[in-house]
Motif scaffolding. Sequence first.
Motif, PDB file in Angstrom:
ATOM      1  N   LYS A  74       0.815  -1.212   0.000  1.00 13.35           N
ATOM      2  CA  LYS A  74       0.000   0.000   0.000  1.00 13.35           C
ATOM      3  C   LYS A  74       0.845   1.257   0.000  1.00 13.35           C
ATOM      4  N   THR A  75       0.335   2.291  -0.678  1.00 16.21           N
ATOM      5  CA  THR A  75       0.975   3.595  -0.703  1.00 16.21           C
ATOM      6  C   THR A  75      -0.103   4.663  -0.655  1.00 16.21           C
ATOM      7  N   TYR A  76       0.164   5.771   0.073  1.00 25.72           N
ATOM      8  CA  TYR A  76      -0.793   6.854   0.233  1.00 25.72           C
ATOM      9  C   TYR A  76      -0.148   8.196  -0.060  1.00 25.72           C
ATOM     10  N   VAL A  77      -0.970   9.128  -0.519  1.00 21.31           N
ATOM     11  CA  VAL A  77      -0.526  10.505  -0.603  1.00 21.31           C
ATOM     12  C   VAL A  77      -0.492  11.077   0.816  1.00 21.31           C
ATOM     13  N   ASP A  78       0.410  12.026   1.059  1.00 18.48           N
ATOM     14  CA  ASP A  78       0.606  12.533   2.415  1.00 18.48           C
ATOM     15  C   ASP A  78      -0.669  13.103   3.035  1.00 18.48           C
ATOM     16  N   THR A  79      -1.524  13.716   2.243  1.00 16.45           N
ATOM     17  CA  THR A  79      -2.700  14.382   2.774  1.00 16.45           C
ATOM     18  C   THR A  79      -3.739  13.440   3.374  1.00 16.45           C
ATOM     19  N   VAL A  80      -3.662  12.148   3.089  1.00 13.67           N
ATOM     20  CA  VAL A  80      -4.629  11.208   3.643  1.00 13.67           C
ATOM     21  C   VAL A  80      -3.994  10.176   4.565  1.00 13.67           C
ATOM     22  N   LYS A  81      -2.691  10.181   4.703  1.00 16.57           N
ATOM     23  CA  LYS A  81      -2.021   9.227   5.581  1.00 16.57           C
ATOM     24  C   LYS A  81      -2.532   9.357   7.010  1.00 16.57           C
ATOM     25  N   GLY A  82      -2.803   8.225   7.627  1.00 18.13           N
ATOM     26  CA  GLY A  82      -3.307   8.213   8.987  1.00 18.13           C
ATOM     27  C   GLY A  82      -4.803   8.386   9.094  1.00 18.13           C
ATOM     28  N   ARG A  83      -5.471   8.753   8.000  1.00 15.21           N
ATOM     29  CA  ARG A  83      -6.916   8.948   8.004  1.00 15.21           C
ATOM     30  C   ARG A  83      -7.635   7.964   7.083  1.00 15.21           C
ATOM     31  N   PHE A  84      -7.023   7.634   5.957  1.00 15.97           N
ATOM     32  CA  PHE A  84      -7.627   6.733   4.977  1.00 15.97           C
ATOM     33  C   PHE A  84      -6.891   5.402   4.979  1.00 15.97           C
ATOM     34  N   THR A  85      -7.627   4.332   4.733  1.00 17.57           N
ATOM     35  CA  THR A  85      -7.050   3.002   4.653  1.00 17.57           C
ATOM     36  C   THR A  85      -7.568   2.290   3.412  1.00 17.57           C
ATOM     37  N   ILE A  86      -6.658   1.886   2.548  1.00 14.77           N
ATOM     38  CA  ILE A  86      -7.028   1.112   1.371  1.00 14.77           C
ATOM     39  C   ILE A  86      -6.859  -0.370   1.683  1.00 14.77           C
ATOM     40  N   SER A  87      -7.774  -1.180   1.198  1.00 12.58           N
ATOM     41  CA  SER A  87      -7.688  -2.616   1.413  1.00 12.58           C
ATOM     42  C   SER A  87      -8.364  -3.340   0.259  1.00 12.58           C
ATOM     43  N   ARG A  88      -8.104  -4.624   0.158  1.00 12.19           N
ATOM     44  CA  ARG A  88      -8.731  -5.414  -0.890  1.00 12.19           C
ATOM     45  C   ARG A  88      -9.130  -6.769  -0.341  1.00 12.19           C
ATOM     46  N   ASP A  89     -10.193  -7.321  -0.907  1.00 10.32           N
ATOM     47  CA  ASP A  89     -10.670  -8.645  -0.569  1.00 10.32           C
ATOM     48  C   ASP A  89     -10.738  -9.423  -1.871  1.00 10.32           C
ATOM     49  N   ASN A  90      -9.741 -10.240  -2.117  1.00 10.06           N
ATOM     50  CA  ASN A  90      -9.669 -10.956  -3.390  1.00 10.06           C
ATOM     51  C   ASN A  90     -10.790 -11.984  -3.544  1.00 10.06           C
ATOM     52  N   GLN A  91     -11.291 -12.498  -2.433  1.00 13.14           N
ATOM     53  CA  GLN A  91     -12.386 -13.459  -2.499  1.00 13.14           C
ATOM     54  C   GLN A  91     -13.670 -12.807  -2.986  1.00 13.14           C
ATOM     55  N   LYS A  92     -13.846 -11.514  -2.676  1.00 10.35           N
ATOM     56  CA  LYS A  92     -15.043 -10.781  -3.074  1.00 10.35           C
ATOM     57  C   LYS A  92     -14.832  -9.899  -4.301  1.00 10.35           C
ATOM     58  N   ASN A  93     -13.645  -9.931  -4.882  1.00  9.25           N
ATOM     59  CA  ASN A  93     -13.304  -9.057  -6.012  1.00  9.25           C
ATOM     60  C   ASN A  93     -13.597  -7.596  -5.680  1.00  9.25           C
ATOM     61  N   ALA A  94     -13.202  -7.183  -4.490  1.00 10.99           N
ATOM     62  CA  ALA A  94     -13.573  -5.864  -4.003  1.00 10.99           C
ATOM     63  C   ALA A  94     -12.375  -5.085  -3.473  1.00 10.99           C
ATOM     64  N   LEU A  95     -12.415  -3.797  -3.691  1.00  8.46           N
ATOM     65  CA  LEU A  95     -11.467  -2.830  -3.165  1.00  8.46           C
ATOM     66  C   LEU A  95     -12.226  -1.878  -2.253  1.00  8.46           C
ATOM     67  N   TYR A  96     -11.586  -1.451  -1.163  1.00  7.72           N
ATOM     68  CA  TYR A  96     -12.235  -0.568  -0.206  1.00  7.72           C
ATOM     69  C   TYR A  96     -11.350   0.630   0.116  1.00  7.72           C
ATOM     70  N   LEU A  97     -11.995   1.719   0.482  1.00 10.10           N
ATOM     71  CA  LEU A  97     -11.300   2.874   1.028  1.00 10.10           C
ATOM     72  C   LEU A  97     -12.061   3.329   2.263  1.00 10.10           C
ATOM     73  N   GLN A  98     -11.495   3.050   3.425  1.00  7.54           N
ATOM     74  CA  GLN A  98     -12.064   3.520   4.678  1.00  7.54           C
ATOM     75  C   GLN A  98     -11.535   4.920   4.938  1.00  7.54           C
ATOM     76  N   MET A  99     -12.435   5.892   5.053  1.00  3.71           N
ATOM     77  CA  MET A  99     -12.069   7.286   5.235  1.00  3.71           C
ATOM     78  C   MET A  99     -12.558   7.744   6.598  1.00  3.71           C
ATOM     79  N   ASP A 100     -11.626   8.094   7.463  1.00  4.99           N
ATOM     80  CA  ASP A 100     -11.931   8.568   8.802  1.00  4.99           C
ATOM     81  C   ASP A 100     -11.441  10.000   8.965  1.00  4.99           C
ATOM     82  N   SER A 101     -11.954  10.679   9.981  1.00  3.22           N
ATOM     83  CA  SER A 101     -11.558  12.056  10.275  1.00  3.22           C
ATOM     84  C   SER A 101     -11.638  12.928   9.033  1.00  3.22           C
ATOM     85  N   LEU A 102     -12.746  12.846   8.342  1.00  2.37           N
ATOM     86  CA  LEU A 102     -12.901  13.557   7.081  1.00  2.37           C
ATOM     87  C   LEU A 102     -12.873  15.070   7.279  1.00  2.37           C
ATOM     88  N   LYS A 103     -12.272  15.735   6.313  1.00  2.86           N
ATOM     89  CA  LYS A 103     -12.162  17.188   6.295  1.00  2.86           C
ATOM     90  C   LYS A 103     -12.912  17.738   5.093  1.00  2.86           C
TER      91      LYS A 103
END
Length: 123
Positions: free
Chosen positions: A57-86
């Motif tokens: 995983k790699t993030y741009v500095d402006t979202v580090k610590g707030r956003f989390t990218i993940s994937r579930d290969n069994q579900k063919n799905a990509l996710y972006l959890q966004m916390d502390s939104l501005k």
Amino acid sequence: QLQVAESGGGSVQAGGSLKLSCTVSGYAFSVCGMGWFRRPPGKERELIAKIDSIGSKTYVDTVKGRFTISRDNQKNALYLQMDSLKTEDTAVYYCAADLRRLEWADASMYRFWGQGTQVTVSS
């Protein structure tokens, strides 16, 4: 052909959270490199997070610590959890895929794109 579709956008107050989802069809999801992009109003689209076929995983500095990218290969799905939104996170968010192992500097090379989902953060 490889198809990409995002969902999960919406309107939230600053400090809140949203989780975006992206589904991929037409090819084995597990071999795809995936990225989340966003385009704020009046600005250019930018890569904010990526995850390759082995989970690096790699993030741009402006979202580090707030956003989390993940994937579930069994579900063919990509996710972006966004916390502390501005309010600055307000943008159209896009999911992108490619069968090549793209580096951060190769953001413009992603070939398969979703239609985008709107995220609006209010103060």
